[in-house]
Design a protein around this motif. Structure first.
Motif: not given
Length: 185
Positions: A104-107, A111-112, A130-133
């Protein structure tokens, strides 16, 4: 009633006599255990195990200076060493596992990254839908140039799952915003 009499009754399966011995020596054994293990919970476990062993072996234990306390302290020391050894082994096993960062950190970072760049606001909104991944896969592979295998590893996915998710995410974006998806590799 003195300890020798209590012990004689406890050896004859008198639970009340054993409970009296427990009450008499519990605090001393617990304090001893606290010095030997890392936390109070382990000390409680070692204390309980020591008294359990005293009960289990009551027919073969010989009093030292008319007391079971020396036997309890030696047993508690042995049990504490076993607990400490088990804790060290468990920690060594955990330390041997490869460390991965939370996907989740990479996702979130992906986005950032998109939000910090000069990217079309419509694309940002769609990526958020979309979902985070899935959004992170689009960003990492299509915008950042990572291979699917590398992006999958960063996000904690298998390469096959990453390919499937990337394909579905692009199709979803293509359906809703065909002009934007043309820009994506």
């Amino acid at each position: 009633m003195n300890e020798v009499e209590l012990w004689t009754r406890a050896r004859a399966n008198d639970g009340r006599a054993f409970a009296s011995l427990f009450d008499q020596h519990r605090d001393r054994v617990f304090r001893h255990c606290l010095r030997l293990v890392e936390n109070p919970q382990d000390a409680e476990e070692v204390t309980a195990t020591s008294f359990l062993e005293l009960w289990r072996r009551r027919t073969s234990i010989i009093l030292v200076n008319d007391s079971v306390l020396p036997w309890l302290l030696v047993t508690a020391s042995n049990v504490a060493r076993n607990v400490s050894r088990g804790t060290r082994r468990y920690r060594a096993l955990l330390d041997a596992f490869p460390r991965t960062t939370d996907s989740r950190d990479y996702a979130q970072r992906a986005m950032a990254y998109v939000e910090d760049r000069d990217v079309d606001d419509t694309l940002i909104l769609e990526l958020r839908s979309l979902g985070q991944r899935d959004a992170a896969l689009i960003v990492l592979v299509s915008l950042e140039g990572y291979t699917i295998t590398d992006a999958a590893q960063l996000l904690g996915l298998s390469p096959g799952a990453a390919r499937t998710r990337l394909h579905r995410a692009k199709n979803k974006l293509r359906e809703q915003f065909p002009q934007i998806v043309k820009e994506l590799p």
